[in-house]
Scaffold this motif. Structure first.
Motif, PDB file in Angstrom:
ATOM      1  N   PRO A 151      22.930 -63.664 103.183  1.00 51.91           N
ATOM      2  CA  PRO A 151      22.175 -64.727 102.530  1.00 51.91           C
ATOM      3  C   PRO A 151      20.748 -64.276 102.210  1.00 51.91           C
ATOM      4  O   PRO A 151      20.189 -63.432 102.914  1.00 51.91           O
ATOM      5  CB  PRO A 151      22.183 -65.859 103.574  1.00 51.91           C
ATOM      6  CG  PRO A 151      22.594 -65.260 104.853  1.00 51.91           C
ATOM      7  CD  PRO A 151      23.213 -63.923 104.594  1.00 51.91           C
ATOM      8  N   SER A 165      21.009 -58.894 112.548  1.00 53.97           N
ATOM      9  CA  SER A 165      21.964 -59.039 113.652  1.00 53.97           C
ATOM     10  C   SER A 165      23.081 -58.009 113.472  1.00 53.97           C
ATOM     11  O   SER A 165      23.212 -57.394 112.406  1.00 53.97           O
ATOM     12  CB  SER A 165      22.545 -60.442 113.644  1.00 53.97           C
ATOM     13  OG  SER A 165      23.348 -60.621 112.491  1.00 53.97           O
ATOM     14  N   MET A 179      25.288 -58.767 110.465  1.00 48.84           N
ATOM     15  CA  MET A 179      24.615 -58.531 109.196  1.00 48.84           C
ATOM     16  C   MET A 179      24.443 -57.036 108.931  1.00 48.84           C
ATOM     17  O   MET A 179      24.545 -56.574 107.808  1.00 48.84           O
ATOM     18  CB  MET A 179      23.254 -59.236 109.171  1.00 48.84           C
ATOM     19  CG  MET A 179      23.371 -60.735 108.935  1.00 48.84           C
ATOM     20  SD  MET A 179      24.139 -61.110 107.320  1.00 48.84           S
ATOM     21  CE  MET A 179      24.860 -62.703 107.656  1.00 48.84           C
ATOM     22  N   ARG A 207      27.545 -55.769 107.594  1.00 49.34           N
ATOM     23  CA  ARG A 207      27.622 -56.128 106.178  1.00 49.34           C
ATOM     24  C   ARG A 207      26.810 -55.167 105.324  1.00 49.34           C
ATOM     25  O   ARG A 207      27.208 -54.800 104.215  1.00 49.34           O
ATOM     26  CB  ARG A 207      27.121 -57.554 105.954  1.00 49.34           C
ATOM     27  CG  ARG A 207      28.121 -58.611 106.365  1.00 49.34           C
ATOM     28  CD  ARG A 207      27.483 -59.995 106.302  1.00 49.34           C
ATOM     29  NE  ARG A 207      28.297 -60.931 107.046  1.00 49.34           N
ATOM     30  CZ  ARG A 207      29.242 -61.702 106.492  1.00 49.34           C
ATOM     31  NH1 ARG A 207      29.431 -61.669 105.209  1.00 49.34           N
ATOM     32  NH2 ARG A 207      29.964 -62.500 107.237  1.00 49.34           N
ATOM     33  N   ASP A 209      30.917 -59.927 117.679  1.00 49.22           N
ATOM     34  CA  ASP A 209      31.497 -61.126 118.274  1.00 49.22           C
ATOM     35  C   ASP A 209      32.697 -61.598 117.457  1.00 49.22           C
ATOM     36  O   ASP A 209      32.771 -61.347 116.256  1.00 49.22           O
ATOM     37  CB  ASP A 209      30.444 -62.239 118.298  1.00 49.22           C
ATOM     38  CG  ASP A 209      29.460 -62.041 119.435  1.00 49.22           C
ATOM     39  OD1 ASP A 209      29.890 -61.616 120.514  1.00 49.22           O
ATOM     40  OD2 ASP A 209      28.272 -62.306 119.236  1.00 49.22           O
ATOM     41  N   VAL A 210      33.605 -62.329 118.103  1.00 46.55           N
ATOM     42  CA  VAL A 210      34.843 -62.712 117.404  1.00 46.55           C
ATOM     43  C   VAL A 210      34.605 -63.558 116.165  1.00 46.55           C
ATOM     44  O   VAL A 210      35.298 -63.390 115.163  1.00 46.55           O
ATOM     45  CB  VAL A 210      35.880 -63.431 118.302  1.00 46.55           C
ATOM     46  CG1 VAL A 210      36.573 -62.458 119.205  1.00 46.55           C
ATOM     47  CG2 VAL A 210      35.291 -64.568 119.063  1.00 46.55           C
ATOM     48  N   THR A 211      33.635 -64.465 116.213  1.00 51.25           N
ATOM     49  CA  THR A 211      33.438 -65.311 115.027  1.00 51.25           C
ATOM     50  C   THR A 211      32.878 -64.485 113.874  1.00 51.25           C
ATOM     51  O   THR A 211      33.170 -64.750 112.708  1.00 51.25           O
ATOM     52  CB  THR A 211      32.508 -66.512 115.324  1.00 51.25           C
ATOM     53  OG1 THR A 211      31.246 -66.030 115.766  1.00 51.25           O
ATOM     54  CG2 THR A 211      33.104 -67.424 116.358  1.00 51.25           C
ATOM     55  N   VAL A 212      32.077 -63.465 114.198  1.00 49.33           N
ATOM     56  CA  VAL A 212      31.537 -62.582 113.159  1.00 49.33           C
ATOM     57  C   VAL A 212      32.611 -61.606 112.685  1.00 49.33           C
ATOM     58  O   VAL A 212      32.727 -61.309 111.493  1.00 49.33           O
ATOM     59  CB  VAL A 212      30.299 -61.830 113.706  1.00 49.33           C
ATOM     60  CG1 VAL A 212      29.746 -60.878 112.669  1.00 49.33           C
ATOM     61  CG2 VAL A 212      29.230 -62.815 114.148  1.00 49.33           C
ATOM     62  N   GLN A 252      34.631 -63.069 110.003  1.00 46.81           N
ATOM     63  CA  GLN A 252      33.953 -63.027 108.702  1.00 46.81           C
ATOM     64  C   GLN A 252      34.124 -61.654 108.042  1.00 46.81           C
ATOM     65  O   GLN A 252      34.444 -61.558 106.846  1.00 46.81           O
ATOM     66  CB  GLN A 252      32.446 -63.289 108.862  1.00 46.81           C
ATOM     67  CG  GLN A 252      32.097 -64.671 109.398  1.00 46.81           C
ATOM     68  CD  GLN A 252      30.617 -64.779 109.754  1.00 46.81           C
ATOM     69  OE1 GLN A 252      29.887 -63.796 109.786  1.00 46.81           O
ATOM     70  NE2 GLN A 252      30.161 -65.999 110.017  1.00 46.81           N
ATOM     71  N   GLU A 300      29.926 -65.787 123.267  1.00 53.27           N
ATOM     72  CA  GLU A 300      29.582 -64.620 122.461  1.00 53.27           C
ATOM     73  C   GLU A 300      28.244 -64.045 122.915  1.00 53.27           C
ATOM     74  O   GLU A 300      27.558 -64.621 123.760  1.00 53.27           O
ATOM     75  CB  GLU A 300      29.546 -65.009 120.986  1.00 53.27           C
ATOM     76  CG  GLU A 300      30.905 -65.462 120.494  1.00 53.27           C
ATOM     77  CD  GLU A 300      30.903 -65.765 119.009  1.00 53.27           C
ATOM     78  OE1 GLU A 300      31.424 -64.959 118.251  1.00 53.27           O
ATOM     79  OE2 GLU A 300      30.347 -66.799 118.608  1.00 53.27           O
ATOM     80  N   SER A 301      27.847 -62.923 122.317  1.00 54.94           N
ATOM     81  CA  SER A 301      26.608 -62.287 122.751  1.00 54.94           C
ATOM     82  C   SER A 301      25.434 -63.239 122.540  1.00 54.94           C
ATOM     83  O   SER A 301      25.378 -63.972 121.555  1.00 54.94           O
ATOM     84  CB  SER A 301      26.387 -60.970 122.013  1.00 54.94           C
ATOM     85  OG  SER A 301      26.641 -61.098 120.648  1.00 54.94           O
ATOM     86  N   GLY A 330      27.654 -67.968 108.698  1.00 53.84           N
ATOM     87  CA  GLY A 330      26.385 -67.480 109.217  1.00 53.84           C
ATOM     88  C   GLY A 330      26.442 -66.895 110.610  1.00 53.84           C
ATOM     89  O   GLY A 330      27.498 -66.644 111.171  1.00 53.84           O
ATOM     90  N   ASP A 331      25.258 -66.681 111.166  1.00 51.89           N
ATOM     91  CA  ASP A 331      25.095 -66.025 112.451  1.00 51.89           C
ATOM     92  C   ASP A 331      24.801 -67.035 113.543  1.00 51.89           C
ATOM     93  O   ASP A 331      24.397 -68.156 113.273  1.00 51.89           O
ATOM     94  CB  ASP A 331      23.908 -65.062 112.386  1.00 51.89           C
ATOM     95  CG  ASP A 331      24.335 -63.713 111.866  1.00 51.89           C
ATOM     96  OD1 ASP A 331      25.547 -63.430 111.877  1.00 51.89           O
ATOM     97  OD2 ASP A 331      23.456 -62.955 111.438  1.00 51.89           O
ATOM     98  N   VAL A 332      24.968 -66.576 114.786  1.00 55.81           N
ATOM     99  CA  VAL A 332      24.531 -67.379 115.920  1.00 55.81           C
ATOM    100  C   VAL A 332      23.002 -67.487 115.850  1.00 55.81           C
ATOM    101  O   VAL A 332      22.324 -66.485 115.684  1.00 55.81           O
ATOM    102  CB  VAL A 332      24.935 -66.685 117.238  1.00 55.81           C
ATOM    103  CG1 VAL A 332      24.579 -67.550 118.426  1.00 55.81           C
ATOM    104  CG2 VAL A 332      26.411 -66.351 117.233  1.00 55.81           C
ATOM    105  N   ARG A 348      26.203 -74.387 112.385  1.00 48.34           N
ATOM    106  CA  ARG A 348      27.429 -73.690 111.974  1.00 48.34           C
ATOM    107  C   ARG A 348      28.650 -74.614 112.002  1.00 48.34           C
ATOM    108  O   ARG A 348      29.777 -74.158 111.815  1.00 48.34           O
ATOM    109  CB  ARG A 348      27.692 -72.499 112.910  1.00 48.34           C
ATOM    110  CG  ARG A 348      26.543 -71.525 112.995  1.00 48.34           C
ATOM    111  CD  ARG A 348      26.834 -70.429 114.001  1.00 48.34           C
ATOM    112  NE  ARG A 348      27.673 -69.379 113.445  1.00 48.34           N
ATOM    113  CZ  ARG A 348      28.350 -68.493 114.176  1.00 48.34           C
ATOM    114  NH1 ARG A 348      28.305 -68.546 115.485  1.00 48.34           N
ATOM    115  NH2 ARG A 348      29.066 -67.563 113.609  1.00 48.34           N
TER     116      ARG A 348
END
Lengths: 329, 338
Positions: free
Chosen positions: A138, A152, A155, A158, A182-185, A188, B53-54, B281-283, B298
């Motif tokens: 973004p 991060s 990112m 990416r 992390d799993v959520t990232v 993505q 998560e981290s 997005g990010d944490v 989020r």
């Protein structure tokens, strides 16, 4: 489907150790091949050999590597360098070590366009911002002026993907691309890679995680102790493995969404590359092992259409049925 | 599952903990409340998993539990007693009763010490556990207990594989006969085929010895068959907790749902594109957590209330506590996962 990249009987030695002992794989446009294995299986060395990026102590000792009709083993260092980045790109597990900490991210991505495409500063910057936007960073115009440490982990990966894909390569080799995330990232990044593959990119994903492979690949090569022990289409291989190691790996993989499957360990430990067991390297850990396995290293052979296995008793493994979704006794 | 007494071995009461962080070389340091009010209990012989998560604060919880970090507010209670109020002898006893197993068995074992020295070191520090004359026999018994060859006591850590080293770490934790072992990502650095070996070992040791585990991990798959109870942590707070099957079968917090959906599984080759929940997005940074519910930036269910008011961790027509204002609203499926 014609293959873009075809690797046959590749062997790599690392000092005295035969780290890769005859591995074959290929990948076509708009498809993903996964090379699966645990630490020390030779999966990363196999892909580094393709790019001519082996560490100094390692060298290709046998086999052929063909890219779009060209023999890469016969190519000089300059030719390979030309190929890397333009036709074939690679991303690694740890993006921080692959980025220069003292240059802005926009400058580093722009460098691809300046060096390889001869674009001017402003145009390169504009293209860099485009590439960053493309991979879902973004506010790319502002972020292009930031340094790697200001991003991060997700990112940064990416940014690596933006850089790797900047010059529209035909093949992307991704070595554990989401292992540090992390799993959520991770979800993505895998979605982003799948999208690029559907748009025509050929991919080789190197991973220890059968779940990540299941989400990205159409075909799989499973490696153990420097050899390919099984290969085939994802759906076939995941439904009914043809090698005891694949079967064990499936049973050992944890699943967050399947209450019925408790991870089962594989007994013993992976062998030391310098002191491989006689016969089949997997036999000390294998529940199917018999006398023949201790003396005779099995050939990788076709056991079903599109499928190979390097097990003397592959038919028995196949007839045993799937490891996955099978009710436990 | 071992018998569980009423007083928890470990109890965290409104725990607030953190560290100071400096931004830039000349920046003023500021307190980061990495743990912002956590309540959690671990009973004797029980396994409680803290998943997140981290940056969620799970390792800060671990550090506070083993007294490597002093709480900013709230209490860490061991056997019902506030650990910051213990006298010298009490603190010494606490350091024996609570042991820690780390993620990286390569970094946590002194490479210059033999296995025998690694395991007996604590008996030097805590005399009275094992008489000196019994050290050799006790080392052999410990190695056998964790599945290693008792004859290998004279070897050094580099002579073992990663999985074997983690067995040594576990034996070392057991050497002082603790009642609680805090396991911080104990299998994350190991190959998949070895992970289940170590988990099975930990489960067997719990059955044999009645030790309790606080198991800290980012991997939802790993804990499903291992934990008695699970607490899901996000940006310093617990957003959902309950019996393992309650949380896995009926996740009520959007963050838990997203985590479960994002965890890769070998069955995923059947999955269709767009089936999984992919968070945007990010944490957010723990330095500057969002207002109200810390997940709202989020969350696909977020409304004005979420931006204004932090939801409490309570039951909301659910069979276990969840910190979401809209936990029981009809399951909103996010368009394109967003």
């Amino acid at each position: 489907m014609t293959e873009l990249l075809t690797v046959s009987d590749l062997a790599v030695s690392f000092g005295e150790v035969r780290a890769v002992r005859g591995v074959s794989f290929g990948v076509a446009e708009a498809t993903t091949l996964a090379i699966v294995g645990e630490s020390g299986s030779g999966k990363s060395l196999s892909s580094l050999a393709v790019l001519g990026l082996l560490p100094a102590q390692a060298q290709v000792t046998a086999g052929s590597i063909h890219w779009d009709g060209r023999d890469l083993r016969a190519c000089g260092a300059d030719e390979l360098r030309q190929l890397r980045g333009t036709d074939i790109a690679m991303i690694f597990q740890d993006p921080l070590s692959a980025l220069n900490p003292s240059l802005t991210v926009g400058y580093q991505i722009g460098e691809m366009f300046r060096r390889r495409r001869g674009l001017g500063r402003d145009e390169a910057r504009r293209r860099a911002i485009e590439a960053m936007t493309e991979v879902g960073i973004p506010d790319a115009a502002r972020r292009a002026g930031s340094y790697p440490h200001e991003f991060s982990g997700g990112m940064r990966q990416r940014v690596m993907i933006a850089m790797a894909l900047a010059l529209d390569p035909r093949l992307l080799i991704a070595d554990e691309p989401t292992t540090a995330l992390d799993v959520t990232v991770q979800a993505q990044i895998l979605r982003l890679l799948r999208k690029r593959q559907r748009d025509g990119l050929a991919m080789i994903i190197i991973s220890h995680d059968l779940g990540v492979v299941a989400r990205t690949a159409q075909s799989v090569v499973v490696m153990y102790a420097g050899r390919a022990v099984e290969s085939g289409p994802v759906a076939d291989l995941y439904t009914v493995p043809a090698h005891p190691y694949t079967l064990g790996l499936m049973a050992a993989s944890p699943s967050a969404r399947d209450a019925g499957r408790r991870p089962q360990p594989i007994d013993g430990y992976p062998p030391d590359g310098a002191a491989l067991p006689t016969g089949c390297a997997f036999h000390p850990r294998c529940p199917f092992a018999r006398q023949r396995c201790r003396t005779e290293d099995p050939e990788l052979r076709t056991v079903a259409p599109g499928r190979t296995s390097a097990c003397h008793f592959a038919e028995e493994v196949l007839s045993r049925g799937g490891a996955v979704g099978h009710p436990r006794a | 599952m071992a018998a569980q007494s009423d007083t928890p071995v470990l109890e965290l009461v409104d725990l607030v903990a953190g560290y100071r962080s400096r931004q830039g070389p000349l920046g003023r340091s500021r307190a980061v409340r990495a743990v912002a009010g956590v309540n959690l209990a671990v009973r004797a012989g029980e396994t409680v998993c803290l998943v997140g998560e981290s940056g969620c604060g799970k390792s800060t919880v671990a550090r506070a539990v083993v007294s490597l970090l002093r709480p900013i507010a709230g209490e860490v209670r061991f056997d019902g007693r506030d650990v910051t109020a213990l006298d010298r002898a009490g603190r010494r006893d606490l350091r024996r009763q609570v042991q820690l197993v780390f993620q990286d068995p390569y970094a946590s074992l002194n490479p210059k010490m033999t296995v025998h020295d690694l395991l007996s070191e604590a008996w030097r520090i805590h005399p009275g556990i094992v008489p000196r004359g019994d050290w050799d026999a006790e080392v052999a018994a410990l190695l056998e207990r964790v599945g290693l060859n008792p004859g290998h006591a004279t070897r050094y850590p580099h002579q073992f594989s990663g999985g074997q080293r983690q067995r040594i770490s576990i034996a070392r934790a057991l050497a002082v006969r603790p009642r609680l072992i805090v396991c911080d990502e104990p299998v994350s650095a190991l190959d998949v085929s070895i992970q289940a070996q170590i988990l099975n070992l930990l489960a067997r040791l719990q059955r044999e010895l009645g030790v309790a585990y606080l198991f800290i991990t980012h991997d939802l798959g790993v804990v499903r068959h291992f934990a008695d109870r699970v607490a899901v942590m996000h940006l310093g707070t617990i957003v959902e907790s309950g019996q393992t099957e309650q949380v896995y079968e009926r996740p009520a917090h959007p963050y838990t749902q997203a985590l479960l959906s994002a965890a890769p599984s070998v069955d995923d080759w059947r999955a269709q594109e767009g089936e999984e929940i992919v968070l945007r997005g990010d944490v957010p940074s723990p330095l500057d957590p969002p207002s109200g519910c810390r997940f709202h930036t989020r969350c696909w269910k977020a409304r004005d209330l979420c931006r204004a008011e932090e939801p409490a961790l309570v039951r909301r027509d659910t069979d276990h506590p969840v910190a979401c204002h809209f936990a029981t609203d009809a399951h909103v499926v996010a368009a394109d996962g967003h």
